[in-house]
Design a protein around this motif. Structure first.
Motif, PDB file in Angstrom:
ATOM      1  N   SER A 157      -4.607   8.896  12.303  1.00  0.00           N
ATOM      2  CA  SER A 157      -3.594   8.129  11.319  1.00  0.00           C
ATOM      3  C   SER A 157      -3.676   6.504  11.517  1.00  0.00           C
ATOM      4  O   SER A 157      -3.145   6.045  12.436  1.00  0.00           O
ATOM      5  N   ARG A 217       0.932  -1.133   0.208  1.00  0.00           N
ATOM      6  CA  ARG A 217      -0.008   0.202   0.059  1.00  0.00           C
ATOM      7  C   ARG A 217       0.580   1.278  -0.113  1.00  0.00           C
ATOM      8  O   ARG A 217       0.648   2.248  -0.717  1.00  0.00           O
ATOM      9  N   LYS A 232      -4.384   5.776  -4.079  1.00  0.00           N
ATOM     10  CA  LYS A 232      -4.061   7.256  -3.528  1.00  0.00           C
ATOM     11  C   LYS A 232      -2.616   7.613  -4.005  1.00  0.00           C
ATOM     12  O   LYS A 232      -1.748   6.742  -4.374  1.00  0.00           O
ATOM     13  N   LYS A 273       7.647   2.835   9.555  1.00  0.00           N
ATOM     14  CA  LYS A 273       7.756   4.347   9.973  1.00  0.00           C
ATOM     15  C   LYS A 273       8.249   4.435  11.344  1.00  0.00           C
ATOM     16  O   LYS A 273       8.185   3.548  12.154  1.00  0.00           O
ATOM     17  N   GLN A 296       1.883   3.636  -3.206  1.00  0.00           N
ATOM     18  CA  GLN A 296       1.398   5.108  -3.073  1.00  0.00           C
ATOM     19  C   GLN A 296       2.335   6.034  -3.413  1.00  0.00           C
ATOM     20  O   GLN A 296       2.373   7.168  -4.146  1.00  0.00           O
TER      21      GLN A 296
HETATM   22  N1  BYC Z   1      -1.328  12.295   0.272  1.00  0.00           N
HETATM   23  O1  BYC Z   1      -2.631   6.316   8.343  1.00  0.00           O
HETATM   24  P1  BYC Z   1      -1.939   7.455   7.710  1.00  0.00           P
HETATM   25  C1  BYC Z   1       8.037  13.315  -3.997  1.00  0.00           C
HETATM   26  C2  BYC Z   1      -3.281   8.563   3.287  1.00  0.00           C
HETATM   27  S1  BYC Z   1       6.819  12.141  -3.829  1.00  0.00           S
HETATM   28  C3  BYC Z   1      -1.978  11.296   0.112  1.00  0.00           C
HETATM   29  O2  BYC Z   1      -1.561   8.558   8.389  1.00  0.00           O
HETATM   30  P2  BYC Z   1       0.495   6.522   6.383  1.00  0.00           P
HETATM   31  C4  BYC Z   1       8.077  14.258  -5.294  1.00  0.00           C
HETATM   32  C5  BYC Z   1      -3.021   7.411   3.606  1.00  0.00           C
HETATM   33  O3  BYC Z   1      -2.346   6.704   2.580  1.00  0.00           O
HETATM   34  C6  BYC Z   1       6.875  11.653  -1.887  1.00  0.00           C
HETATM   35  N2  BYC Z   1      -2.962  10.593   0.872  1.00  0.00           N
HETATM   36  O4  BYC Z   1      -1.138   6.988   6.490  1.00  0.00           O
HETATM   37  C7  BYC Z   1       7.659  13.638  -6.498  1.00  0.00           C
HETATM   38  C8  BYC Z   1      -4.029   6.831   4.241  1.00  0.00           C
HETATM   39  O5  BYC Z   1      -5.079   6.122   3.174  1.00  0.00           O
HETATM   40  P3  BYC Z   1      -5.129   4.577   2.999  1.00  0.00           P
HETATM   41  C9  BYC Z   1       5.863  11.048  -1.464  1.00  0.00           C
HETATM   42  C10 BYC Z   1      -2.320  10.600   2.152  1.00  0.00           C
HETATM   43  O6  BYC Z   1       0.856   5.536   5.277  1.00  0.00           O
HETATM   44  C11 BYC Z   1       7.583  14.348  -7.666  1.00  0.00           C
HETATM   45  C12 BYC Z   1      -5.008   7.889   5.053  1.00  0.00           C
HETATM   46  O7  BYC Z   1      -4.262   8.943   4.393  1.00  0.00           O
HETATM   47  N3  BYC Z   1       6.056  10.678  -0.291  1.00  0.00           N
HETATM   48  O8  BYC Z   1       8.547  13.665  -3.076  1.00  0.00           O
HETATM   49  O9  BYC Z   1       0.627   5.925   7.932  1.00  0.00           O
HETATM   50  C13 BYC Z   1       7.974  15.644  -7.592  1.00  0.00           C
HETATM   51  C14 BYC Z   1      -4.395   7.937   6.483  1.00  0.00           C
HETATM   52  O10 BYC Z   1      -3.091   8.367   6.652  1.00  0.00           O
HETATM   53  C15 BYC Z   1      -1.095  11.457   2.338  1.00  0.00           C
HETATM   54  C16 BYC Z   1       5.703   9.280   0.073  1.00  0.00           C
HETATM   55  O11 BYC Z   1       4.964   8.881  -0.341  1.00  0.00           O
HETATM   56  C17 BYC Z   1      -0.721  12.406   1.671  1.00  0.00           C
HETATM   57  N4  BYC Z   1       0.085  13.261   2.050  1.00  0.00           N
HETATM   58  O12 BYC Z   1       1.040   7.721   6.518  1.00  0.00           O
HETATM   59  C18 BYC Z   1       8.630  16.123  -6.165  1.00  0.00           C
HETATM   60  C19 BYC Z   1       6.323   8.867   1.447  1.00  0.00           C
HETATM   61  N5  BYC Z   1      -1.006  11.317   3.955  1.00  0.00           N
HETATM   62  O13 BYC Z   1      -3.993   4.229   2.157  1.00  0.00           O
HETATM   63  C20 BYC Z   1       8.495  15.470  -5.250  1.00  0.00           C
HETATM   64  C21 BYC Z   1       6.059   7.293   2.013  1.00  0.00           C
HETATM   65  C22 BYC Z   1      -1.852  10.291   4.321  1.00  0.00           C
HETATM   66  O14 BYC Z   1      -5.418   4.032   4.485  1.00  0.00           O
HETATM   67  N6  BYC Z   1       4.899   7.546   2.599  1.00  0.00           N
HETATM   68  N7  BYC Z   1      -2.617   9.856   3.188  1.00  0.00           N
HETATM   69  O15 BYC Z   1      -6.516   4.509   2.235  1.00  0.00           O
HETATM   70  C23 BYC Z   1       4.728   7.772   4.049  1.00  0.00           C
HETATM   71  O16 BYC Z   1       5.599   8.005   4.723  1.00  0.00           O
HETATM   72  C24 BYC Z   1       3.416   7.530   4.401  1.00  0.00           C
HETATM   73  O17 BYC Z   1       2.475   6.793   3.755  1.00  0.00           O
HETATM   74  C25 BYC Z   1       2.593   8.985   4.753  1.00  0.00           C
HETATM   75  C26 BYC Z   1       0.991   8.406   5.513  1.00  0.00           C
HETATM   76  C27 BYC Z   1       3.343   9.658   5.801  1.00  0.00           C
HETATM   77  C28 BYC Z   1       2.411   9.925   3.587  1.00  0.00           C
END
Ligand code: BYC
Length: 316
Positions: A209, A40, A110, A221, A44
């Motif tokens: 969250s 997931r 997402k 995380k 994303q």
């Molecule tokens: N946007 O339980 P939570 C880049 C969703 S790209 C959309 O806190 P989690 C770049 C979340 O998915 C860098 N949705 O989630 C590229 C969950 O929904 P589901 C992108 C968000 O996973 C091109 C729900 O809200 N970075 O740098 O514990 C040009 C509840 O949230 C967002 C990453 O992807 C959001 N912001 O924590 C320039 C980093 N936030 O799936 C630059 C990797 C939350 O349950 N991801 N949701 O339906 C992570 O670190 C974590 O997944 C997050 C969210 C901190 C984003």
């Protein structure tokens, strides 16, 4: 022969490995929930990199100089590479790339909230580098320590490239912020529009969250959404002030007791609306991705034909 370990014994060993700081690798035993959460989150993340090419890519043909154009082309190309590493990391967990892409194109999956806002002026390109890549580095530096080996290693390489993205954005916007009245206005307007969505990138508040508990239990995380957001705010506020920019938050203040910058309330209704498809650019982003996917069909077909031809000749 020793008896097969039970599920609980495997889980205990899995958690002990994480506690010892070992990386979990693709063929290793892992709980289904760990695998699903990683697929997931990594998918994303991959989608965010690919969709993230669109807002900046739109400005390649309008860059104000050859130097700026070369930098922007390199940056957008880097984002495509990041998407590739991340789709591979998701595939190493048994996910099919086609399923992941289908989920993106159908609107089911997402991707980062931030890419559902328009890039209205050239300064937005710089502001994305400074704020969006800055926020991404904060989050992804943490993820270099994630317990899943392929994800953590992808993050090391991605962070190195994001650092260049951040620096070019900061350099560009700082220059405009000290430039002509028109340039200063453009830089300030970009900050006014990108500030709040950038803070939302770290995800909802810790209390809202649902995924954090399991992600933190299994070392994916290492710090919470609010902790990272606060660290980012504490670092970026003095940088923006030093450039002569005004942060669009009348409640922003420095709390001397805690040593932290405190912002006013974040509009979480806007965040939920945007990530559920109701942002200003959601429809356009998916339309553009579908079009690019259709345009690329001949490339995928040619590559598949080449691969099957290679398989036949290596059989002979
Ligand atoms: N946007 O339980 P939570 C880049 C969703 S790209 C959309 O806190 P989690 C770049 C979340 O998915 C860098 N949705 O989630 C590229 C969950 O929904 P589901 C992108 C968000 O996973 C091109 C729900 O809200 N970075 O740098 O514990 C040009 C509840 O949230 C967002 C990453 O992807 C959001 N912001 O924590 C320039 C980093 N936030 O799936 C630059 C990797 C939350 O349950 N991801 N949701 O339906 C992570 O670190 C974590 O997944 C997050 C969210 C901190 C984003």
């Amino acid at each position: 022969m020793p008896p097969e370990p039970t599920h609980d014994e495997r889980l205990a060993e899995f958690e002990a490995r994480i506690a010892r700081g070992e990386k979990i690798e693709p063929g290793d035993w892992m709980p289904d929930r760990y695998r699903q959460q990683l697929i997931r989150m990594i998918s994303q993340h991959a989608h965010s990199e690919i969709v993230g090419m669109l807002p900046e890519g739109a400005w390649i043909g309008h860059a104000p100089s050859l130097r700026r154009k070369l930098i922007l082309i390199a940056k957008v190309q880097d984002e495509a590479g990041h998407g590739q590493y991340l789709y591979h990391a998701a595939e190493s967990l048994g996910a099919e790339r086609q399923d992941l892409i289908d989920a993106l194109l159908s609107g089911k999956a997402k991707y980062s909230n931030i890419f559902n806002y328009p890039t209205l002026t050239w300064a937005d390109v710089g502001m994305i580098g400074w704020l969006v890549d800055g926020a991404a580095i904060k989050n992804q530096t943490m993820l270099t320590g994630a317990s899943y080996g392929p994800y953590s290693r992808a993050m090391v390489r991605i962070c190195a490239e994001e650092t260049f993205h951040y620096k070019q954005g900061k350099e560009m916007v700082s220059l405009y912020a000290q430039g002509t009245p028109r340039q200063r206005k453009m830089a300030q307007d970009a900050l006014d529009r990108w500030w709040w969505p950038s803070l939302m990138m770290f995800g909802p508040p810790d209390d809202d969250s649902p995924n954090s508990a399991v992600l933190m239990r299994w070392g994916i995380k290492l710090r919470s959404n609010d902790t990272l957001r606060q660290e980012f705010i504490d670092e970026i506020v003095p940088e923006l002030h030093a450039a002569g920019l005004r942060i669009p938050d009348t409640d922003l203040r420095y709390d001397t007791d805690s040593g932290h910058w405190r912002t006013g309330p974040i509009d979480w209704d806007e965040f939920w609306r945007v990530i559920q498809g109701g942002g200003p650019m959601n429809r356009e982003r998916l339309r553009a991705r579908r079009e690019a996917h259709d345009d690329g069909l001949w490339v995928r077909e040619a590559m598949a034909a080449y691969a099957s031809r290679l398989a036949v000749t290596s059989d002979q």
